[in-house]
Design an enzyme around this catalytic site. Structure first.
Site, mmCIF file in Angstrom:
data_model
loop_
_atom_site.group_PDB
_atom_site.id
_atom_site.type_symbol
_atom_site.label_atom_id
_atom_site.label_comp_id
_atom_site.label_asym_id
_atom_site.label_seq_id
_atom_site.Cartn_x
_atom_site.Cartn_y
_atom_site.Cartn_z
ATOM 1 C CB THR A 287 34.786 -4.635 -16.213
ATOM 2 O OG1 THR A 287 34.509 -5.444 -17.353
ATOM 3 C CG2 THR A 287 34.340 -5.368 -14.953
ATOM 4 C CG ASP B 116 34.718 7.635 7.696
ATOM 5 O OD1 ASP B 116 34.271 7.764 6.531
ATOM 6 O OD2 ASP B 116 35.267 8.571 8.322
ATOM 7 C CG HIS C 135 33.405 8.480 -5.243
ATOM 8 N ND1 HIS C 135 33.134 9.689 -5.841
ATOM 9 C CD2 HIS C 135 33.790 7.659 -6.253
ATOM 10 C CE1 HIS C 135 33.340 9.607 -7.145
ATOM 11 N NE2 HIS C 135 33.736 8.367 -7.415
ATOM 12 C CG ASP D 117 23.812 7.149 -14.940
ATOM 13 O OD1 ASP D 117 23.454 6.700 -16.044
ATOM 14 O OD2 ASP D 117 23.756 6.499 -13.890
#
Length: 361
Positions: free
Chosen positions: A200, A92, A76, A205
């Site tokens: 995997t 970064d 992300h 959540d």
């Protein structure tokens, strides 16, 4: 564009150099105030980070919830990059540095659970947030049996850009949208499937908050090929109270199947790459290692980074070969690759079982 091509070539060369160094006996220097030694003395402080991270974040080097969260934040943070410019700065650490903005994005829901301890670790050891994120991902994979030993380059400067919303592909996006976003970041469809190897050891959540810790395959604590087998099984199960956005029916009780995984596994542009990993963990790890090496330096000038891959632990071997879950048969596989048939796999003995959730740490 010439600079980006040069940077990529340097990164690739660094991967091969790392492989050669590991195979060639070299003299190591004892690290001060430590039992460790390093080929490059500049990497010594990363052993201190490793010891702290394993003890206090990864629960003694367990392949658990924090391990898959570390891989998630690594993706992300880095994927906000664009080859055309105008987006984020890549790998970064901006997702931590600008967490008051970026952690509010819907696609980053739940990432604060790993961002907070990683920020504390970086601050305690004087490391940049970009470095601590990619280091945690490499250590997380090494903690999982069957995992790859990823490259780690240190020395990323602090983030200077805020990554805008909308750069992380969502599980409810179409294949066209996902492939276009990944191409904008510089990744091919094959590299995307390789990066999805991370699923995997993943669990959900936030897709359905009533059933946290729902894994995506039957062996969430092992880095193996089961995700590439079980996503292709016919659907029989709806976890929780009903299907949520980005979710489709699952092949086993206790599993969650992402809409994006389901559609990518069956799309003509990606189905054969997906299937190629099903019974070939070596190929899966090779492709994942290369894709992660590329992801980890998005937006970075690798000539200014130091190769500290020697700090990354060696993963334990997974001795369980790929299999069809108990109660399943070859006829339950959705054949999506037109070029080659799905490989024949052994079937687990016994009755079909429900898969337990990943317990919180």
């Amino acid at each position: 564009m010439a600079f980006k091509s040069l940077a990529l070539l340097v990164a690739i060369a660094s991967v091969f150099q790392f492989t050669w160094v590991l195979a060639t006996p070299v003299k190591k220097t004892a690290c001060p105030n430590s039992s460790h030694s390093a080929i490059n003395a500049a990497c010594c402080t990363w052993f201190d980070v490793l010891d702290d991270m394993q003890a206090n974040l990864f629960d003694g080097a367990e392949c658990g919830e924090e391990a898959h969260s570390a891989l998630r934040i690594a993706f992300h943070d880095a994927i906000g990059f664009s080859t055309k410019g105008g987006k984020g700065g890549g790998a970064d650490g901006s997702i931590i540095a600008n967490g008051d903005v970026e952690l509010e994005f819907a696609a980053n829901n739940g990432i604060e659970d790993i961002a907070t301890p990683l920020q504390a670790l970086a601050d305690a050891h004087g490391k940049s947030y970009g470095d601590i994120i990619q280091f945690s991902a490499a250590v997380a994979v090494a903690d999982c049996p069957g995992g790859a030993r990823l490259q780690f380059l240190a020395g990323r400067p602090n983030a200077t850009l805020i990554t805008p919303d909308g750069t992380v592909p969502d599980p409810f996006n179409t294949v066209d949208v996902i492939l276009a976003r990944m191409a904008d970041a510089g990744f091919s469809s094959d590299e995307l499937i390789a990066l999805l190897t991370s699923h995997t050891i993943a669990a959900a959540d936030k897709i359905d908050i009533t059933i946290p810790g729902t894994p995506f395959d039957s062996t969430p604590g092992t880095f193996d090929t089961q995700i590439f087998i079980e996503v292709l099984l016919n659907a029989i199960h709806t976890p929780g109270a009903g299907l949520q956005q980005g979710e489709v029916k699952a092949p086993l009780a206790g599993l969650m199947r992402l809409q994006s995984d389901f559609e990518l596994s069956r799309d003509s542009r990606t189905a054969c790459t997906w299937q190629s990993f099903a019974n070939n963990p070596k190929l899966m790890n090779q492709k994942f290692t290369a894709a992660m090496a590329k992801l980890a330096v998005l937006g970075q000038n690798v000539r200014h980074l130091i190769d500290c891959s020697e700090v990354i632990p060696t993963p334990a071997t997974n001795t369980v070969p790929p299999f069809l879950p108990a109660g399943k048969h070859q006829s339950d596989i959705h054949q999506a690759c037109a070029a080659t048939p799905f490989p024949s796999l052994p079937i687990q003995p016994g009755p079909q079982q429900s898969i337990a959730p990943v317990p919180p740490s």
